[in-house]
Write an enzyme that holds these catalytic residues in place. Structure first.
Site, PDB file in Angstrom:
ATOM      1  N   ASP A 184     -54.325  -7.043   4.310  1.00 26.53           N
ATOM      2  CA  ASP A 184     -55.278  -8.135   4.503  1.00 26.53           C
ATOM      3  C   ASP A 184     -56.354  -8.092   3.425  1.00 26.53           C
ATOM      4  O   ASP A 184     -56.430  -7.148   2.633  1.00 26.53           O
ATOM      5  CB  ASP A 184     -55.893  -8.064   5.914  1.00 26.53           C
ATOM      6  CG  ASP A 184     -56.317  -6.650   6.322  1.00 26.53           C
ATOM      7  OD1 ASP A 184     -56.510  -5.799   5.433  1.00 26.53           O
ATOM      8  OD2 ASP A 184     -56.452  -6.400   7.520  1.00 26.53           O
ATOM      9  N   GLU A 201     -56.132 -10.421  15.512  1.00 28.50           N
ATOM     10  CA  GLU A 201     -56.994 -10.132  16.653  1.00 28.50           C
ATOM     11  C   GLU A 201     -56.269 -10.483  17.956  1.00 28.50           C
ATOM     12  O   GLU A 201     -55.238 -11.167  17.926  1.00 28.50           O
ATOM     13  CB  GLU A 201     -58.284 -10.960  16.526  1.00 28.50           C
ATOM     14  CG  GLU A 201     -59.044 -10.742  15.213  1.00 28.50           C
ATOM     15  CD  GLU A 201     -59.744  -9.391  15.128  1.00 28.50           C
ATOM     16  OE1 GLU A 201     -59.653  -8.582  16.080  1.00 28.50           O
ATOM     17  OE2 GLU A 201     -60.397  -9.135  14.097  1.00 28.50           O
ATOM     18  N   HIS A 253     -56.332  -4.690  17.363  1.00 25.75           N
ATOM     19  CA  HIS A 253     -55.828  -5.494  16.242  1.00 25.75           C
ATOM     20  C   HIS A 253     -55.059  -4.618  15.253  1.00 25.75           C
ATOM     21  O   HIS A 253     -55.301  -3.418  15.133  1.00 25.75           O
ATOM     22  CB  HIS A 253     -56.955  -6.294  15.567  1.00 25.75           C
ATOM     23  CG  HIS A 253     -57.914  -5.516  14.724  1.00 25.75           C
ATOM     24  ND1 HIS A 253     -59.157  -6.000  14.386  1.00 25.75           N
ATOM     25  CD2 HIS A 253     -57.828  -4.301  14.132  1.00 25.75           C
ATOM     26  CE1 HIS A 253     -59.775  -5.120  13.621  1.00 25.75           C
ATOM     27  NE2 HIS A 253     -58.999  -4.073  13.467  1.00 25.75           N
ATOM     28  N   ASN A 255     -60.019  -2.984  19.488  1.00 24.78           N
ATOM     29  CA  ASN A 255     -59.520  -4.060  20.353  1.00 24.78           C
ATOM     30  C   ASN A 255     -58.012  -4.235  20.224  1.00 24.78           C
ATOM     31  O   ASN A 255     -57.454  -5.197  20.748  1.00 24.78           O
ATOM     32  CB  ASN A 255     -60.242  -5.375  20.031  1.00 24.78           C
ATOM     33  CG  ASN A 255     -59.949  -5.863  18.610  1.00 24.78           C
ATOM     34  OD1 ASN A 255     -59.227  -5.216  17.865  1.00 24.78           O
ATOM     35  ND2 ASN A 255     -60.513  -6.995  18.242  1.00 24.78           N
TER      36      ASN A 255
HETATM   37  P1  PGA Z   1     -60.618   2.106  10.795  1.00 24.09           P
HETATM   38  O1  PGA Z   1     -60.125   0.591  10.959  1.00 24.09           O
HETATM   39  O2  PGA Z   1     -59.466   2.855  10.219  1.00 24.09           O
HETATM   40  O3  PGA Z   1     -61.780   2.038   9.844  1.00 24.09           O
HETATM   41  O4  PGA Z   1     -60.993   2.577  12.156  1.00 24.09           O
HETATM   42  C1  PGA Z   1     -58.878   0.348  11.552  1.00 24.09           C
HETATM   43  C2  PGA Z   1     -58.741  -1.112  11.884  1.00 24.09           C
HETATM   44  O5  PGA Z   1     -59.720  -1.741  12.307  1.00 24.09           O
HETATM   45  O6  PGA Z   1     -57.635  -1.636  11.741  1.00 24.09           O
END
Ligand code: PGA
Length: 260
Positions: free
Chosen positions: A67, A143, A138, A136
């Site tokens: 992304d 999302e 995602h 959450n």
């Molecule tokens: P993080 O992010 O590795 O910084 O916890 C993971 C995500 O939100 O996909």
């Protein structure tokens, strides 16, 4: 599904790097899907060590980001292109032209999304996708509520995701409101997936994603349907998993069992 539970994030990074190397070893010009965020950092650090030792080769490796934000100035330090150049491509010797990141610079993010989906197909698809998970549930910026059939597209960021990412920006208001993200169907087309989660704040999402119902309210739950999913967890991220239930349909390697 194969689930590895390991003592700490460094052990997670070490084993994930070893198995990523093994997965790509026989592929002439491998395509690796790369995630940003804090979670994969130890994986990239261990891949870098393996490259320095000469076992992990990147001379023909192509990488595709999951992304990218929409709206940051070109070269912004927190754009995912910049983050991946610093944290992945530079240490691993992958030149900019072999690091693919959705680019919205043409001012038409919808067209850029379609072009990115095509780029992945033209590369022959992703051999192995590295994934983190949001609190959450995602994956990428897909999302809760995202369609399981979704392809790369423009996605508005939820307030919870913007708040989680505010730590990288001077002001919370500086976090972009839009992104381009591989879709859930795009991710599921990868031939193999390595899902990585560390820390207690991921424990609920991991429990729901791996042992809850497959439901769009928990985007990562679609991964239960992937034929070649490997999950790497530290003890904290695994702390809310029902391992007895998990072991009825997954292969579980738990260092706590081995240590007994
Ligand atoms: P993080 O992010 O590795 O910084 O916890 C993971 C995500 O939100 O996909």
């Amino acid at each position: 599904m194969i689930v590895h539970v390991l003592p700490d994030p460094d052990a997670v990074g070490s084993l994930a790097a070893r198995l990523i190397e093994a997965e790509l070893l026989d592929i002439a010009a491998p395509v690796l899907g790369v995630a940003t965020g804090s979670t994969p950092e130890p994986v990239y650090a261990h891949l870098t060590r393996r490259r320095e030792r000469g076992t992990f080769r990147t001379d023909r490796l192509r990488a595709f980001a999951l992304d990218e934000y929409v709206g940051l100035a070109a070269g912004h330090a927190e754009s995912y292109r910049s983050v991946l150049e610093r944290g992945f491509a530079a240490p691993l010797g992958v030149p900019a032209e072999r690091l693919h990141v959705p680019s919205w610079e043409a001012d038409d993010p919808a067209a850029a999304s379609d072009a990115y989906e095509r780029e992945i197909l033209l590369a022959g698809g992703i051999d192995l996708q590295v994934l983190g998970i949001g609190r959450n549930g995602h994956i990428g910026f897909n999302e809760p509520g995202s369609d399981f059939r979704s392809l790369t597209r423009v996605v508005p960021l939820t307030e919870s995701t913007r708040a989680a990412n505010a730590r990288f920006f001077e002001e919370p208001a500086d976090v972009p409101t839009l992104s381009i993200s591989q879709g859930l169907a795009t991710i599921m087309r990868a031939r193999a997936i390595a899902l990585i989660a560390t820390g207690a704040d991921k424990a609920d999402a991991i429990r729901a994603a791996l042992t809850g119902p497959v439901d769009t309210g928990m985007p990562a739950s679609i991964l239960q349907r992937h034929p070649r999913l490997r999950v790497f967890l530290d003890g904290a991220a695994a702390s809310r998993l029902d391992l007895t239930l998990l072991a009825t349909f997954a292969v579980v390697h738990d260092w706590r069992e081995a240590a007994r």
